[in-house]
Design a protein around this motif. Structure first.
Motif, PDB file in Angstrom:
ATOM      1  N   GLY A  87      43.126  23.668  70.185  1.00  0.00           N
ATOM      2  CA  GLY A  87      41.620  21.978  71.375  1.00  0.00           C
ATOM      3  C   GLY A  87      42.075  21.263  72.540  1.00  0.00           C
ATOM      4  O   GLY A  87      41.701  21.157  73.265  1.00  0.00           O
ATOM      5  N   ALA A  88      43.582  20.945  72.527  1.00  0.00           N
ATOM      6  CA  ALA A  88      43.769  20.428  73.738  1.00  0.00           C
ATOM      7  C   ALA A  88      44.213  21.040  74.333  1.00  0.00           C
ATOM      8  O   ALA A  88      44.108  21.583  75.815  1.00  0.00           O
ATOM      9  N   GLU A  89      45.050  22.586  74.274  1.00  0.00           N
ATOM     10  CA  GLU A  89      44.919  23.659  74.709  1.00  0.00           C
ATOM     11  C   GLU A  89      43.875  24.311  76.266  1.00  0.00           C
ATOM     12  O   GLU A  89      44.332  24.485  77.050  1.00  0.00           O
ATOM     13  N   ASP A  99      44.597  14.908  82.089  1.00  0.00           N
ATOM     14  CA  ASP A  99      45.007  13.085  81.639  1.00  0.00           C
ATOM     15  C   ASP A  99      45.937  14.010  79.822  1.00  0.00           C
ATOM     16  O   ASP A  99      45.375  13.864  79.342  1.00  0.00           O
ATOM     17  N   GLU A 100      47.730  13.436  79.870  1.00  0.00           N
ATOM     18  CA  GLU A 100      48.215  13.475  78.929  1.00  0.00           C
ATOM     19  C   GLU A 100      47.683  12.863  78.216  1.00  0.00           C
ATOM     20  O   GLU A 100      47.493  13.184  76.434  1.00  0.00           O
ATOM     21  N   ASP A 101      47.249  11.645  77.857  1.00  0.00           N
ATOM     22  CA  ASP A 101      46.448  11.175  77.137  1.00  0.00           C
ATOM     23  C   ASP A 101      45.902  11.927  76.539  1.00  0.00           C
ATOM     24  O   ASP A 101      45.580  11.531  75.058  1.00  0.00           O
ATOM     25  N   ILE A 102      44.210  11.887  77.559  1.00  0.00           N
ATOM     26  CA  ILE A 102      43.353  12.620  76.787  1.00  0.00           C
ATOM     27  C   ILE A 102      43.999  13.456  75.775  1.00  0.00           C
ATOM     28  O   ILE A 102      43.359  13.828  74.536  1.00  0.00           O
ATOM     29  N   LEU A 103      44.906  14.548  76.398  1.00  0.00           N
ATOM     30  CA  LEU A 103      45.059  15.211  76.295  1.00  0.00           C
ATOM     31  C   LEU A 103      45.918  15.241  74.508  1.00  0.00           C
ATOM     32  O   LEU A 103      45.405  15.993  73.049  1.00  0.00           O
ATOM     33  N   ASN A 104      46.529  14.364  74.394  1.00  0.00           N
ATOM     34  CA  ASN A 104      47.349  14.163  73.380  1.00  0.00           C
ATOM     35  C   ASN A 104      45.810  13.633  71.825  1.00  0.00           C
ATOM     36  O   ASN A 104      46.444  13.727  70.479  1.00  0.00           O
ATOM     37  N   ALA A 105      45.102  12.657  72.856  1.00  0.00           N
ATOM     38  CA  ALA A 105      44.427  12.443  71.499  1.00  0.00           C
ATOM     39  C   ALA A 105      43.254  13.391  70.770  1.00  0.00           C
ATOM     40  O   ALA A 105      43.271  13.549  69.668  1.00  0.00           O
ATOM     41  N   ILE A 106      43.419  14.466  71.628  1.00  0.00           N
ATOM     42  CA  ILE A 106      42.610  15.910  71.090  1.00  0.00           C
ATOM     43  C   ILE A 106      43.885  16.609  69.969  1.00  0.00           C
ATOM     44  O   ILE A 106      43.989  16.574  68.503  1.00  0.00           O
ATOM     45  N   LEU A 118      47.484   4.003  72.169  1.00  0.00           N
ATOM     46  CA  LEU A 118      46.440   3.346  72.038  1.00  0.00           C
ATOM     47  C   LEU A 118      44.975   4.472  71.977  1.00  0.00           C
ATOM     48  O   LEU A 118      44.307   4.211  70.765  1.00  0.00           O
ATOM     49  N   LEU A 119      45.113   4.890  73.072  1.00  0.00           N
ATOM     50  CA  LEU A 119      43.654   6.234  72.889  1.00  0.00           C
ATOM     51  C   LEU A 119      44.088   6.582  71.518  1.00  0.00           C
ATOM     52  O   LEU A 119      42.904   7.085  71.108  1.00  0.00           O
ATOM     53  N   GLU A 120      45.143   7.991  71.208  1.00  0.00           N
ATOM     54  CA  GLU A 120      45.276   8.545  70.410  1.00  0.00           C
ATOM     55  C   GLU A 120      45.025   8.183  68.975  1.00  0.00           C
ATOM     56  O   GLU A 120      44.414   8.276  67.844  1.00  0.00           O
TER      57      GLU A 120
END
Length: 190
Positions: A87-89, A99-106, A118-120
């Motif tokens: 999903g991140a990909e 945005d790496e933070d959004i991608l890592n949260a996914i 924090l977002l993750e």
């Protein structure tokens, strides 16, 4: 990023019950972001896309894992893990999210990982405690999430690990590492 586009694209990928879950995760993510001082828009975007690939055929998920050079050890564990890193990909490739933070949260919303941002933590926890979830112990985690994000994440990780063990399933090592890291973090807060 056009929110309406993400909502429509995600809705097209999911059965109705999972779409409703996604909306509840988004609402819960926004609420947690507000409570703990994270970016609400980022929380909403990550939550909307967190299960984008959840119902893709196994072969398609495996192809993305292989083609994008994702950790192949994923394939040795429950396929329920696969949709998160894929999903991140997809968020990056199809929707241009950088945005790496959004991608890592996914990417880590199912497994967790050590040193989650924090977002993750927010998206991981929102997925676990959204109001439609009904299983033993979820109310306790919801209550903890009202005041202590880290302890709530630790409780969710603990309960996930116990759930897998009780069912005779393998535990993804990243989840164990996430749990141990959260244990250290919460011990330091005492």
């Amino acid at each position: 990023m056009e929110l309406d586009l993400l909502l429509q694209a995600t809705k097209e990928q999911l059965p109705q019950h999972r779409w409703e879950h996604t909306l509840r995760v988004a609402e819960t993510s926004i609420r947690l972001a507000r409570r703990f001082g994270a970016d609400e828009q980022k929380a909403e975007v990550a939550a909307i896309l967190h299960d984008y690939c959840k119902f893709w055929p196994d072969e398609q998920l495996v192809r993305w894992i292989m083609d994008r050079g994702l950790p192949e050890d994923l394939l040795q564990f429950n396929k329920e893990l696969w949709h998160a890193p894929v999903g991140a990909e997809v968020a990056e490739v199809r929707f241009g999210i950088q945005d790496e933070d959004i991608l890592n949260a996914i990417r880590y919303h199912t497994s967790g990982r050590p040193q989650m941002s924090l977002l993750e933590k927010i998206v991981f926890l929102a997925d676990y405690i959204e109001p439609g979830r009904r299983f033993p112990g979820v109310e306790e985690v919801r209550k903890t999430a009202e005041s202590d994000l880290d302890r709530a994440v630790l409780a969710a990780l603990d309960k996930t690990i116990v759930f897998l063990i009780e069912r005779g399933q393998k535990v993804y090592p990243l989840t164990l590492h996430a749990r141990n890291h959260m244990l250290e973090q919460t011990a330091q807060k005492r």
